[in-house]
Scaffold this active site. Structure first.
Site, PDB file in Angstrom:
ATOM      1  N   LYS A  48     -51.346 -62.261  20.614  1.00  0.00           N
ATOM      2  CA  LYS A  48     -50.708 -63.245  19.722  1.00  0.00           C
ATOM      3  C   LYS A  48     -50.513 -62.645  18.328  1.00  0.00           C
ATOM      4  O   LYS A  48     -51.471 -62.265  17.668  1.00  0.00           O
ATOM      5  CB  LYS A  48     -51.575 -64.509  19.624  1.00  0.00           C
ATOM      6  CG  LYS A  48     -51.125 -65.490  18.527  1.00  0.00           C
ATOM      7  CD  LYS A  48     -51.988 -66.755  18.474  1.00  0.00           C
ATOM      8  CE  LYS A  48     -51.628 -67.636  17.272  1.00  0.00           C
ATOM      9  NZ  LYS A  48     -52.472 -68.858  17.168  1.00  0.00           N
ATOM     10  N   LYS A  83     -51.170 -77.357   8.065  1.00  0.00           N
ATOM     11  CA  LYS A  83     -52.631 -77.271   7.983  1.00  0.00           C
ATOM     12  C   LYS A  83     -53.099 -77.747   6.616  1.00  0.00           C
ATOM     13  O   LYS A  83     -52.352 -77.642   5.636  1.00  0.00           O
ATOM     14  CB  LYS A  83     -53.076 -75.803   8.158  1.00  0.00           C
ATOM     15  CG  LYS A  83     -52.980 -75.292   9.571  1.00  0.00           C
ATOM     16  CD  LYS A  83     -53.486 -73.858   9.657  1.00  0.00           C
ATOM     17  CE  LYS A  83     -53.385 -73.329  11.077  1.00  0.00           C
ATOM     18  NZ  LYS A  83     -54.241 -74.021  12.039  1.00  0.00           N
ATOM     19  N   GLU A  97     -48.780 -73.289  17.948  1.00  0.00           N
ATOM     20  CA  GLU A  97     -47.639 -72.386  18.089  1.00  0.00           C
ATOM     21  C   GLU A  97     -47.954 -71.139  18.904  1.00  0.00           C
ATOM     22  O   GLU A  97     -47.075 -70.560  19.534  1.00  0.00           O
ATOM     23  CB  GLU A  97     -47.141 -71.972  16.687  1.00  0.00           C
ATOM     24  CG  GLU A  97     -47.882 -70.809  16.016  1.00  0.00           C
ATOM     25  CD  GLU A  97     -49.362 -71.056  15.762  1.00  0.00           C
ATOM     26  OE1 GLU A  97     -49.751 -72.236  15.709  1.00  0.00           O
ATOM     27  OE2 GLU A  97     -50.125 -70.085  15.639  1.00  0.00           O
ATOM     28  N   ARG A 126     -49.602 -70.719  21.665  1.00  0.00           N
ATOM     29  CA  ARG A 126     -49.363 -70.892  23.104  1.00  0.00           C
ATOM     30  C   ARG A 126     -47.864 -70.899  23.416  1.00  0.00           C
ATOM     31  O   ARG A 126     -47.465 -70.547  24.523  1.00  0.00           O
ATOM     32  CB  ARG A 126     -50.054 -72.171  23.599  1.00  0.00           C
ATOM     33  CG  ARG A 126     -49.558 -73.424  22.947  1.00  0.00           C
ATOM     34  CD  ARG A 126     -50.491 -74.600  23.170  1.00  0.00           C
ATOM     35  NE  ARG A 126     -51.662 -74.567  22.293  1.00  0.00           N
ATOM     36  CZ  ARG A 126     -52.642 -75.468  22.316  1.00  0.00           C
ATOM     37  NH1 ARG A 126     -52.606 -76.462  23.189  1.00  0.00           N
ATOM     38  NH2 ARG A 126     -53.653 -75.384  21.481  1.00  0.00           N
TER      39      ARG A 126
HETATM   40  N1  BES Z   1     -54.311 -70.245  14.681  1.00  0.00           N
HETATM   41  C1  BES Z   1     -54.808 -71.515  15.030  1.00  0.00           C
HETATM   42  C2  BES Z   1     -56.208 -71.467  15.642  1.00  0.00           C
HETATM   43  C3  BES Z   1     -57.340 -70.982  14.766  1.00  0.00           C
HETATM   44  C4  BES Z   1     -58.205 -71.895  14.195  1.00  0.00           C
HETATM   45  C5  BES Z   1     -57.570 -69.627  14.583  1.00  0.00           C
HETATM   46  C6  BES Z   1     -59.273 -71.429  13.430  1.00  0.00           C
HETATM   47  C7  BES Z   1     -58.613 -69.190  13.795  1.00  0.00           C
HETATM   48  C8  BES Z   1     -59.478 -70.088  13.228  1.00  0.00           C
HETATM   49  C9  BES Z   1     -53.898 -72.198  16.041  1.00  0.00           C
HETATM   50  O1  BES Z   1     -52.550 -71.874  15.972  1.00  0.00           O
HETATM   51  C10 BES Z   1     -53.994 -73.675  15.802  1.00  0.00           C
HETATM   52  O2  BES Z   1     -53.652 -74.091  14.751  1.00  0.00           O
HETATM   53  N2  BES Z   1     -54.492 -74.415  16.782  1.00  0.00           N
HETATM   54  C11 BES Z   1     -54.669 -75.813  16.662  1.00  0.00           C
HETATM   55  C12 BES Z   1     -54.282 -76.457  17.978  1.00  0.00           C
HETATM   56  C13 BES Z   1     -54.193 -77.952  17.906  1.00  0.00           C
HETATM   57  C14 BES Z   1     -53.027 -78.370  17.068  1.00  0.00           C
HETATM   58  C15 BES Z   1     -54.071 -78.497  19.304  1.00  0.00           C
HETATM   59  C16 BES Z   1     -56.125 -76.078  16.352  1.00  0.00           C
HETATM   60  O3  BES Z   1     -56.999 -75.407  16.895  1.00  0.00           O
HETATM   61  O4  BES Z   1     -56.390 -76.957  15.545  1.00  0.00           O
HETATM   62 ZN    ZN Z   2     -52.129 -69.959  15.210  1.00  0.00          ZN
HETATM   63 ZN    ZN Z   3     -51.473 -73.050  14.568  1.00  0.00          ZN
END
Ligand code: BES
Ligand code: ZN
Ligand code: ZN
Length: 425
Positions: free
Chosen positions: A196, A208, A280, A282
């Site tokens: 990724k 975020k 994003e 996935r």
């Molecule tokens: N890049 C993030 C995941 C992440 C979180 C990486 C903390 C490193 C540290 C990913 O793209 C994301 O934002 N995932 C969301 C998914 C949710 C919207 C279902 C998440 O984990 O909150």
């Molecule tokens: Zn991410």
């Molecule tokens: Zn994300």
């Protein structure tokens, strides 16, 4: 004669292993205030039988030269080691070659791990998707990897609408880097490594919170692990065919950004309802995994990604989560992780979790419910690998060393296990 003597405490005898030694040497090198070490000697009794330790010492020493001060205008010079001498008290004459090979392996792996760490640590404004591809191209030229870069036009032609959807809110164009190491016969199915590469993840319109958003420059750590592993795999001449695929995007909330509720058609033909634009990773992996299946008929595929906060909730900062849909690959994975010493923990892929992804309007939606978020993310990815043996590593919790620890910054996690997998037979 030595001017300085460093005594290194490495904890209790029961807990001692190559990993402890590697981290110990790493810390020792970091604490040496000399910037330009002419010579560093490590006394390692019994090294004849301990060639794992030889590799660990060299790896640790090289990793100790990594510095986080990439853009400091003063005092940013990292430690450099002129010469590393291993001193043994046992007769190693019969084992010299083996020991020397492990030292060389340690040097190359240590350098690749540092490459992954440096690239991961680069800020979003310093390393965008095309910038990453150009760094990959330099590395490929240097170590003899075959490289192609698919630009936006090519991705559009291929029908990678999920990947393009993520990129469309950013002014930075996306791309897909394809790396090939093909020493084996043409008919040998390759293994495919997918990483990724989100050079910055703002969350898109599902923005975020500002607290810690800066950490999302590290959302390309999976991409860095794949590039670095491919470098080591080529340099140390893994005998099998290996392909590396690195989808690269920036996830931004611009006026052209994709909206929650949008439906995109993926490379596989399956449609996805994008409920949350922050899920994003996935989406870009879905297109890349399906492309891997169709273009390479791989023996197996492995993807590595900073995919979910839920995985960090589940496993904290010590272990990465992994998922695997095939018994034989699970065994190979255990062997590789055992040799690498990287800490991982298997999570489930029960079919029952799949129902959380049901969409009214499309084949699947890109997020599940509130619970089991690391698992529903993996179930989403599984939709795109068909029956191919596949393994997914969620490294969200282990991309960086935990705050306030002795070590800081990116870990380079994954490089070692991916490398070991390429040598497994
Ligand atoms: N890049 C993030 C995941 C992440 C979180 C990486 C903390 C490193 C540290 C990913 O793209 C994301 O934002 N995932 C969301 C998914 C949710 C919207 C279902 C998440 O984990 O909150
Ligand atoms: Zn991410
Ligand atoms: Zn994300």
């Amino acid at each position: 004669m030595a001017d300085r003597l460093v005594l290194l405490g490495v904890g209790s005898k029961e807990d001692f292993d190559a990993g402890v030694l590697r981290t110990g040497i790493l810390k020792a090198v970091r604490h040496l205030k000399v910037k330009d070490l002419q010579r560093l000697g490590v006394y390692c009794p019994g090294v004849g039988e301990l060639s794992d330790e030889v590799q660990a010492i060299v790896e640790g020493a090289v990793m100790g030269t990594f510095s986080t001060g990439l853009y400091k205008s003063e005092n940013s010079e990292p430690v450099k080691i002129g010469e590393l001498v291993l001193v043994s008290d046992s007769d190693v004459s019969g084992l010299k070659n083996r020991v020397r090979n492990r030292a060389e392996e340690g040097l190359i792996l240590g350098e690749s791990i540092n490459l992954a760490r440096t690239l991961t640590y680069e800020p979003g404004n310093r390393l965008n998707p095309l910038g990453f591809a150009s760094r990959a191209s330099d590395i490929a030229a240097e170590c003899g990897l075959d490289l192609q870069v698919f630009d936006r036009k090519k991705l559009d032609k291929l029908g990678m609408k999920a990947l393009l959807g993520v990129a469309q809110g950013s002014t930075q164009p996306p791309c897909l880097v394809v790396l090939k190491h093909l020493p084996g016969p043409d008919e040998e199915k390759p293994i495919v490594l997918v990483g990724k590469g989100v050079t910055f993840d703002s969350g898109g319109l599902s923005l975020k919170p500002s607290a810690s958003m800066e950490e999302m420059k590290g959302d390309k750590a999976g991409a860095c692990a794949v590039l670095a592993a491919m470098q080591a795999i080529t340099k140390l001449q893994a005998p099998r065919n290996v392909v590396g695929l690195i989808p690269l995007v920036e996830n931004m909330p611009g006026g052209t950004a994709q909206r929650p509720g949008d439906v995109v058609e993926t490379f596989s033909g399956k449609t996805v309802e994008v409920i949350n634009t922050d899920a994003e990773g996935r989406l870009i992996l879905a297109d890349t995994l399906a492309y891997a299946v169709e273009s390479f008929s791989p023996e197996w595929i492995l993807d590595i990604a900073t995919l979910t906060g839920a995985c960090v909730v589940a496993l904290g900062h010590l272990r990465a989560g992994f998922f695997v849909n095939d018994t034989k690959l699970a065994e190979a994975f255990d062997r590789a992780a055992g040799r690498s010493g990287e800490k991982l923990w298997r999570l489930p892929l029960d079919h029952a979790y799949r129902k959380d992804l049901e969409s009214k309007i499309a084949d699947v939606k890109n997020v599940g419910g509130r619970w089991g978020g690391a698992i529903t993310a993996a179930k989403f990815l599984q939709e795109f690998v068909a029956d191919t043996p596949w393994c997914h590593i969620d490294m969200a919790g282990v991309e960086s060393f935990p705050a306030n620890g002795v070590l800081e910054g990116p870990t380079g996690f994954g490089v070692r296990t991916l490398f070991e997998l390429a040598f497994d037979r």
